[in-house]
Design a protein around this motif. Sequence first.
Motif, PDB file in Angstrom:
ATOM      1  N   ARG A   1       5.694   6.257  -5.342  1.00 40.08           N
ATOM      2  CA  ARG A   1       7.139   6.250  -5.592  1.00 40.08           C
ATOM      3  C   ARG A   1       7.740   4.967  -5.031  1.00 40.08           C
ATOM      4  O   ARG A   1       8.568   4.334  -5.654  1.00 40.08           O
ATOM      5  CB  ARG A   1       7.791   7.457  -4.904  1.00 40.08           C
ATOM      6  N   ARG A   2       7.291   4.608  -3.819  1.00 37.35           N
ATOM      7  CA  ARG A   2       7.788   3.388  -3.169  1.00 37.35           C
ATOM      8  C   ARG A   2       7.291   2.136  -3.869  1.00 37.35           C
ATOM      9  O   ARG A   2       8.022   1.203  -4.099  1.00 37.35           O
ATOM     10  CB  ARG A   2       7.322   3.348  -1.700  1.00 37.35           C
ATOM     11  N   GLU A   3       6.006   2.141  -4.184  1.00 33.79           N
ATOM     12  CA  GLU A   3       5.385   0.972  -4.812  1.00 33.79           C
ATOM     13  C   GLU A   3       4.613   1.402  -6.051  1.00 33.79           C
ATOM     14  O   GLU A   3       3.408   1.634  -5.982  1.00 33.79           O
ATOM     15  CB  GLU A   3       4.398   0.325  -3.840  1.00 33.79           C
TER      16      GLU A   3
ATOM     17  N   THR B   1       1.015   7.155 -10.682  1.00 33.71           N
ATOM     18  CA  THR B   1       2.382   6.627 -10.833  1.00 33.71           C
ATOM     19  C   THR B   1       3.042   7.217 -12.080  1.00 33.71           C
ATOM     20  O   THR B   1       4.206   7.631 -12.053  1.00 33.71           O
ATOM     21  CB  THR B   1       2.362   5.081 -10.943  1.00 33.71           C
TER      22      THR B   1
ATOM     23  N   GLU C   1       4.074   9.707  -2.559  1.00 32.59           N
ATOM     24  CA  GLU C   1       5.164   9.015  -1.874  1.00 32.59           C
ATOM     25  C   GLU C   1       4.941   7.491  -1.929  1.00 32.59           C
ATOM     26  O   GLU C   1       5.863   6.714  -2.204  1.00 32.59           O
ATOM     27  CB  GLU C   1       5.188   9.506  -0.416  1.00 32.59           C
ATOM     28  N   GLU C   2       3.692   7.102  -1.707  1.00 32.80           N
ATOM     29  CA  GLU C   2       3.334   5.682  -1.771  1.00 32.80           C
ATOM     30  C   GLU C   2       3.611   5.100  -3.144  1.00 32.80           C
ATOM     31  O   GLU C   2       4.139   4.001  -3.276  1.00 32.80           O
ATOM     32  CB  GLU C   2       1.830   5.560  -1.514  1.00 32.80           C
TER      33      GLU C   2
END
Length: 355
Positions: A159-161, A168, A156-157
């Motif tokens: 995906r956001r950054e 990634t 999730e992290e």
Amino acid sequence: MRACLRDRQLGRNFRHVGDESEFAAAEPLDPRRQAFWDTERWSLLWLEPPEHTRIRKLVAAAFTPRSVESLREPCRELARELLPEGRFDLLRDYAQPYSIAVICRLLGVPTDRARDLLDWSHAMVKMYELDTSEAQAERAAEAAGEFRDYVVALAEERRREPRDDLVTRLVEARVDGERLTDAQLVSTIIVLLNAGHEATVNTLGNGVLALLRHPVQWQRLVNGEVEPAAAVEELIRWDPPLQLFERWVLEDAVELAGQRVPRGAKLALLFGAANRDPRVFVDPDAFDVRRANAGEHIGFGGGIHVCIGASLARIELTTALEALVERAPGLSLAEEPRRNRAFVIWGLEALFVQA
Ligand code: HEM
């Protein structure tokens, strides 16, 4: 053994071609351990084509020779930096922190949770043993649940950054136009993290013990007669960290070494035995770091499931041996080591040495 690993009539899994009624040796998956089965569901190790082909292609894209080779210098630095002085447990104080740091660097996983990653992994791999107890199975399922939550949050992290790392790339990857589902992502990241250190750590433990028990061989490394990269192959051949892998017979009347084996049977492939095959290795029980064909060992498997991390493992083990030879040429055993009482993942409980 190589023929079995390549034989498409044999598979790591049978659920794509049949069910437990035909594959009698299969134990039904205990629903109380569902969290563990969920993390295994999409693991490369359990998949067969076409699912295996899709996910393996994606992971292989990250293991380009260039990306793996670019880890050699960081490995060299880490191997030196993390090597303790004096008396220490080669497994807990060196091989584990080193190997987890390397695989975390490859994946882009922060090392602040390294201890948790190791604990989860150790608990989960107990499920591969032949005599897993109820308590171990319970702990494995708990660990799998915690590991899953951690990986979901990490994905999730990213995906956001997004970052320039393997997690990634897996989060963003598309296979045949589709993204990996969360479950596929979790299994893939967990198998890379777990497979990425368990075997390497035990190779280092078993291998350093072999070298210390055979001082003439250790001296050959110290005096430069044999390169660490060559010795690594003999370490894996002589005392491999993974002793047994299973295969299911998927088709009728398969012939193996002149024997007919029925569909539904389960085979145990003994890697340690194959590595001592006198038809391949002269005087196979002798530990000899100068052995010219040690690299013909079966330690990394073969066929479609051949170890995807083999070149990384070789770099990691070579750089660790280089560091030991260079910084601790007088290395000695500080205590008689004990085996870890596991069979499939074959290693030591601890290896106390004096540098
Ligand atoms: C000395 C260290 C290592 C040894 C001896 C080893 C050995 C193996 C073997 C024998 C297999 C095949 C299992 C089978 O056929 O059923 C395998 C598969 C695998 N290994 Fe390794 N391995 C090592 C290090 C690594 C590393 C460092 C990584 C990751 C970076 C890794 C990731 C994997 C993965 C993901 C698979 C599953 C591949 C598939 O099923 O397609 N291994 N390994």
